[in-house]
Every structure is written in structure tokens, then in C-alpha cells.
Design a protein around this motif. Structure first.
Motif, PDB file in Angstrom:
ATOM      1  N   UNK A  76       0.861  -1.202   0.000  1.00 27.76           N
ATOM      2  CA  UNK A  76       0.000   0.000   0.000  1.00 27.76           C
ATOM      3  C   UNK A  76       0.892   1.244   0.000  1.00 27.76           C
ATOM      4  N   UNK A  77       0.363   2.405  -0.402  1.00 23.39           N
ATOM      5  CA  UNK A  77       1.178   3.626  -0.462  1.00 23.39           C
ATOM      6  C   UNK A  77       1.821   3.932   0.894  1.00 23.39           C
ATOM      7  N   UNK A  78       3.058   4.443   0.841  1.00 19.35           N
ATOM      8  CA  UNK A  78       3.858   4.702   2.046  1.00 19.35           C
ATOM      9  C   UNK A  78       3.115   5.581   3.057  1.00 19.35           C
ATOM     10  N   UNK A  79       2.399   6.573   2.561  1.00 20.43           N
ATOM     11  CA  UNK A  79       1.707   7.536   3.436  1.00 20.43           C
ATOM     12  C   UNK A  79       0.625   6.869   4.283  1.00 20.43           C
ATOM     13  N   UNK A  80       0.107   5.722   3.830  1.00 21.64           N
ATOM     14  CA  UNK A  80      -0.995   5.054   4.549  1.00 21.64           C
ATOM     15  C   UNK A  80      -0.516   4.005   5.558  1.00 21.64           C
ATOM     16  N   UNK A  81       0.765   3.655   5.483  1.00 19.56           N
ATOM     17  CA  UNK A  81       1.230   2.471   6.223  1.00 19.56           C
ATOM     18  C   UNK A  81       1.170   2.629   7.736  1.00 19.56           C
ATOM     19  N   UNK A  82       1.646   3.762   8.258  1.00 25.67           N
ATOM     20  CA  UNK A  82       1.698   3.908   9.704  1.00 25.67           C
ATOM     21  C   UNK A  82       0.298   3.897  10.322  1.00 25.67           C
ATOM     22  N   UNK A  83      -0.630   4.615   9.695  1.00 24.10           N
ATOM     23  CA  UNK A  83      -2.007   4.660  10.218  1.00 24.10           C
ATOM     24  C   UNK A  83      -2.625   3.261  10.226  1.00 24.10           C
ATOM     25  N   UNK A  84      -2.402   2.502   9.143  1.00 24.80           N
ATOM     26  CA  UNK A  84      -2.932   1.130   9.057  1.00 24.80           C
ATOM     27  C   UNK A  84      -2.323   0.266  10.173  1.00 24.80           C
ATOM     28  N   UNK A  85      -1.002   0.392  10.364  1.00 26.67           N
ATOM     29  CA  UNK A  85      -0.309  -0.417  11.379  1.00 26.67           C
ATOM     30  C   UNK A  85      -0.826  -0.091  12.782  1.00 26.67           C
ATOM     31  N   UNK A  86      -0.999   1.188  13.068  1.00 27.76           N
ATOM     32  CA  UNK A  86      -1.490   1.596  14.398  1.00 27.76           C
ATOM     33  C   UNK A  86      -2.919   1.067  14.630  1.00 27.76           C
ATOM     34  N   UNK A  87      -3.741   1.137  13.586  1.00 30.84           N
ATOM     35  CA  UNK A  87      -5.124   0.644  13.696  1.00 30.84           C
ATOM     36  C   UNK A  87      -5.132  -0.830  14.092  1.00 30.84           C
ATOM     37  N   UNK A  88      -4.267  -1.636  13.461  1.00 36.02           N
ATOM     38  CA  UNK A  88      -4.271  -3.067  13.734  1.00 36.02           C
ATOM     39  C   UNK A  88      -3.659  -3.399  15.097  1.00 36.02           C
ATOM     40  N   UNK A  89      -2.676  -2.620  15.527  1.00 35.62           N
ATOM     41  CA  UNK A  89      -2.146  -2.832  16.880  1.00 35.62           C
ATOM     42  C   UNK A  89      -3.234  -2.550  17.923  1.00 35.62           C
ATOM     43  N   UNK A  90      -4.062  -1.549  17.636  1.00 40.33           N
ATOM     44  CA  UNK A  90      -5.205  -1.262  18.526  1.00 40.33           C
ATOM     45  C   UNK A  90      -6.200  -2.420  18.496  1.00 40.33           C
ATOM     46  N   UNK A  91      -6.458  -2.940  17.305  1.00 42.71           N
ATOM     47  CA  UNK A  91      -7.477  -3.997  17.161  1.00 42.71           C
ATOM     48  C   UNK A  91      -7.102  -5.283  17.881  1.00 42.71           C
ATOM     49  N   UNK A  92      -5.790  -5.516  18.034  1.00 43.56           N
ATOM     50  CA  UNK A  92      -5.375  -6.719  18.781  1.00 43.56           C
ATOM     51  C   UNK A  92      -5.022  -6.359  20.237  1.00 43.56           C
ATOM     52  N   UNK A  93      -5.531  -5.185  20.673  1.00 44.62           N
ATOM     53  CA  UNK A  93      -5.375  -4.751  22.067  1.00 44.62           C
ATOM     54  C   UNK A  93      -3.932  -4.539  22.500  1.00 44.62           C
ATOM     55  N   UNK A  94      -3.133  -3.929  21.627  1.00 42.86           N
ATOM     56  CA  UNK A  94      -1.767  -3.564  22.017  1.00 42.86           C
ATOM     57  C   UNK A  94      -1.680  -2.052  22.153  1.00 42.86           C
ATOM     58  N   UNK A  95      -2.409  -1.508  23.100  1.00 44.17           N
ATOM     59  CA  UNK A  95      -2.430  -0.056  23.288  1.00 44.17           C
ATOM     60  C   UNK A  95      -1.143   0.393  23.968  1.00 44.17           C
ATOM     61  N   UNK A  96      -0.583   1.480  23.497  1.00 45.15           N
ATOM     62  CA  UNK A  96       0.529   2.113  24.193  1.00 45.15           C
ATOM     63  C   UNK A  96       1.867   1.415  24.090  1.00 45.15           C
ATOM     64  N   UNK A  97       1.983   0.395  23.215  1.00 45.21           N
ATOM     65  CA  UNK A  97       3.262  -0.327  23.123  1.00 45.21           C
ATOM     66  C   UNK A  97       3.905  -0.283  21.731  1.00 45.21           C
ATOM     67  N   UNK A  98       3.484   0.631  20.849  1.00 44.75           N
ATOM     68  CA  UNK A  98       3.991   0.548  19.465  1.00 44.75           C
ATOM     69  C   UNK A  98       5.491   0.753  19.330  1.00 44.75           C
ATOM     70  N   UNK A  99       6.118   1.466  20.283  1.00 47.84           N
ATOM     71  CA  UNK A  99       7.549   1.776  20.137  1.00 47.84           C
ATOM     72  C   UNK A  99       8.459   0.705  20.742  1.00 47.84           C
ATOM     73  N   UNK A 100       7.881  -0.279  21.425  1.00 46.84           N
ATOM     74  CA  UNK A 100       8.717  -1.284  22.090  1.00 46.84           C
ATOM     75  C   UNK A 100       9.314  -2.293  21.099  1.00 46.84           C
ATOM     76  N   UNK A 101      10.543  -2.714  21.386  1.00 45.88           N
ATOM     77  CA  UNK A 101      11.178  -3.785  20.614  1.00 45.88           C
ATOM     78  C   UNK A 101      10.621  -5.130  21.085  1.00 45.88           C
TER      79      UNK A 101
END
Length: 372
Positions: free
Chosen positions: A109-134
């Protein structure tokens, strides 16, 4: 863009390396569990569907699209198949954050859309507040969720899960079961999950296929495979321990009963027309077909199949009790599992002689496979 919703069909055959013969389909919105012992060919089958391994013969198709065909020499790469694949140990990039791991799967998908899509799915699997963790700073359950978000963010045609819960503790596993059940409701795609855990398959799957030594032994709804195993290999793989010999003594066509002589008992089972009187058969009954609870209330009169037993041993396992008992005239023992409160209420104990009833409709006469 998500692909059009379609069913997956798979018919493959392989002789070299790992032997494998399987034919099945998985509908859109259905979860198919591939169950069997280690080394039986489950993960190889999943890798063939993913396009990571190439079968010798057969065809794999998704709707109208042919992913693999030995006849037409057709073979689509994993990228061309556009599927979501969660390998056994998640396959996350250790040097990328949770968010970056999901973004890495979104090159379609276009580069500009990738981060928003990724954040949406991390939310959907209940990973709130952890996107920056390794990954190293995430628990097993959290890593599992990142892997799931990464697979689903692709909006895949098919979701493939290889032993998805084996690396997490029991409590986390229970939560992830609920998560997957919830997501399955929302995803209208075929989901194929490899597992060796029967309880997992019973809990999550709409359909299961049982594979052992590369052979597909049986397929169908999990409850049906458990209560109606085709042969002894299936019964054993489903964890059924009450497998016995008996002789056919009568066939009642009108009442649809096949009568069996079992030790000193007569047993009524579901009718099987092609059996001759005098034939020796193997039969099985699942745990839920062995009834203790009605005995004291005198409600057993409707059952033909009353057995006199003597309890040999009892093992308390949490809220249930495993009972092993002897039966008159039979060398093999009867295994049963009953709730602890029921065992206490009925005063069951080693050495106690009592009676059980076997539910006729759950007695399954097994096929004898000459080549098994």
C-alpha cells in the motif's frame, strides 16, 4: 486492497522427503484446525499453502485463482498469494519496534498510509501504548499480538497460523483464544491453524482435519470427529481411551440397533447394516457417553447399556476426577472422567462396586482399515 472473499481448496500429494496426501477446503469466514502429532506433516502442509514449499502433485486454489497446479506448471509466490502467515515463533524483526514490524508487512500500500494502518491493527489486537517497544521488551502474548497484527494488516486473502499459542503461558493463551474468536467473526477469510492441542481445536475450529504420518485420517466439525471417529487411529489421536472388542450378536433393522456381546454384557449400539452376526468388531465410546450421575436417581431404566464396574483407581485433577475401573468378563479397563463434586456426591472411591450406563448413540463401531 483486500482481495475478494473466496474459499480455499487444497488437493496435494507428495512421496519424497515428507510424505503428504491431503484434500480439503476451507470456506471464507471458517477456521480450519490441522491437528496431529509432531512430524506428521502439519507445518509442511501450511508452508505449501503459503507458497514456501512446493508440493510434487496436486492443486491449491483460492476462488478462481490457481496458486499451484502440477498439471499447468503454475506456482504463485507467497507475495502473489497475498496471505497472512504467523510462524510458530512469530518471526518478528528483533531490531524493529512493534509498529515498525507491522509497517514492514505493508509494502503493497502507499507509504503515506502504512503507519495509520499499522497503528489501527495494533489497537485492534489490544496492544495499546506499546507501538515503540522492541520485541525483546514485549511478553510472549504481546509478541503474538504483534505477529497477528502484522499478518492481518495486510488484509490477506487467507490467514495461516502455525502453532500460534504454543509459546505463551496458559493465562495468556486463554485471552488470545477470545481475541482470535472475536477477530474470526469480523474476518471473512479462510483461517487455517496448525495445532497439536485438541482442546484448542475443539474450542476455536469450525472444522478440523486430522493428519498423521502424512495421511489425512478424517475431517469434519471437531465434535463430530470426536464422537464419530472413523477408525482406531482417529480414536486414539482424539485421545479416546475406551476402545474395546466385542461380537455382533443381533441386528435389529426396525429399531436400528446393532447388538454387541461385550464380556458378560449385551450392548446396544448405533445400527451398522453391513455387519454380520458373529463378526468381531472394535468399538469406542467418548467420555461423555459414560454416565455415572443418574444411577442413584433410578433414571437409568431407559438405557440398555448398564455395566457393573469396580473402581480400581481415582486421580483428582483440579475440579475433575479420572477413574479407572474393571468390568466383569473384560480384560481391558474402563476410563472415565467425572466432576469432583459428582464423585464426592456418589461416594466413589477405589474398591467401590457400582454401575455405569453407556449412551447407545455415542457408541461408535470402528472401521477396520487393512492398510492402516
Amino acid at each position: 486492497m483486500a482481495q475478494q472473499v473466496a474459499d480455499l481448496h487444497c488437493q496435494i500429494s507428495q512421496q519424497k522427503f515428507i510424505k503428504l496426501h491431503a484434500e480439503f477446503s476451507c470456506k471464507a469466514g471458517e477456521l480450519l484446525a490441522v491437528v496431529g502429532p509432531s512430524g506428521g506433516g502439519k507445518s509442511t502442509l501450511l508452508r505449501m499453502i503459503a507458497g514456501l514449499n512446493k508440493p510434487e502433485q496436486g492443486e491449491i486454489s483460492y476462488g478462481e485463482q490457481i496458486w499451484f497446479s502440477s498439471d499447468n506448471k503454475q506456482f504463485l509466490t507467497p507475495q502473489q498469494r497475498h496471505l497472512g502467515y504467523v510462524p510458530q515463533h512469530f518471526g518478528l524483526f528483533p531490531n524493529l519496534s512493534a509498529l515498525e514490524n507491522v509497517i514492514a508487512a505493508l509494502d503493497h500500500i502507499p507509504k503515506a498510509q502504512r503507519e495509520a494502518r499499522a497503528r489501527t491493527w495494533l489497537e485492534r489486537v489490544n496492544l495499546h501504548g506499546l507501538p515503540e517497544r522492541l520485541p525483546a521488551n514485549l511478553s510472549g502474548g504481546q509478541r503474538q499480538r504483534v505477529a497477528l497484527a502484522r499478518a492481518l494488516a495486510r488484509e490477506p486473502s487467507v490467514l495461516l497460523l502455525d502453532e500460534p499459542f504454543s509459546a505463551v503461558d496458559r493465562e495468556t493463551r486463554e485471552r488470545l483464544y477470545l481475541e482470535l474468536a472475536r477477530l474470526k467473526e469480523q474476518l471473512s477469510i479462510p483461517v487455517i491453524m496448525v495445532t497439536h492441542d485438541l482442546n484448542e481445536a475443539m474450542l476455536l475450529a469450525d472444522k478440523m482435519i486430522l493428519i498423521s504420518q502424512g495421511k489425512l485420517l478424517q475431517q469434519g466439525p471437531p465434535r463430530e470427529v470426536l464422537t464419530k471417529p472413523r477408525n482406531e487411529a482417529v480414536a486414539k489421536q482424539m485421545g479416546l481411551r475406551n476402545i474395546f472388542d466385542a461380537y455382533v450378536v443381533a441386528q435389529e433393522t426396525e429399531r436400528q440397533i446393532t447388538w454387541l456381546k461385550f464380556g458378560e454384557h449385551l450392548i446396544a449400539s448405533s445400527y451398522i447394516e453391513q455387519l454380520d452376526v458373529g463378526a468381531k468388531v472394535r468399538w469406542v465410546i467418548p467420555n461423555q457417553g459414560v454416565r455415572f450421575n443418574s444411577i442413584t436417581k433410578g433414571r437409568l431404566c431407559r438405557s440398555f447399556n448398564k455395566l457393573d464396574i469396580t473402581i480400581d483407581s481415582m486421580l483428582v485433577m483440579g475440579e475433575s476426577v479420572r477413574i479407572v475401573a474393571s468390568m466383569q468378563g473384560v480384560k481391558h479397563q474402563l476410563n472415565a472422567e467425572v466432576p469432583l463434586h459428582l464423585a464426592q456426591k456418589l461416594n466413589l472411591a477405589p474398591g467401590v462396586a457400582t454401575e455405569v450406563a453407556l449412551k447407545s448413540e455415542l457408541i461408535q463401531i470402528l472401521e477396520t482399515d487393512l492398510d492402516a
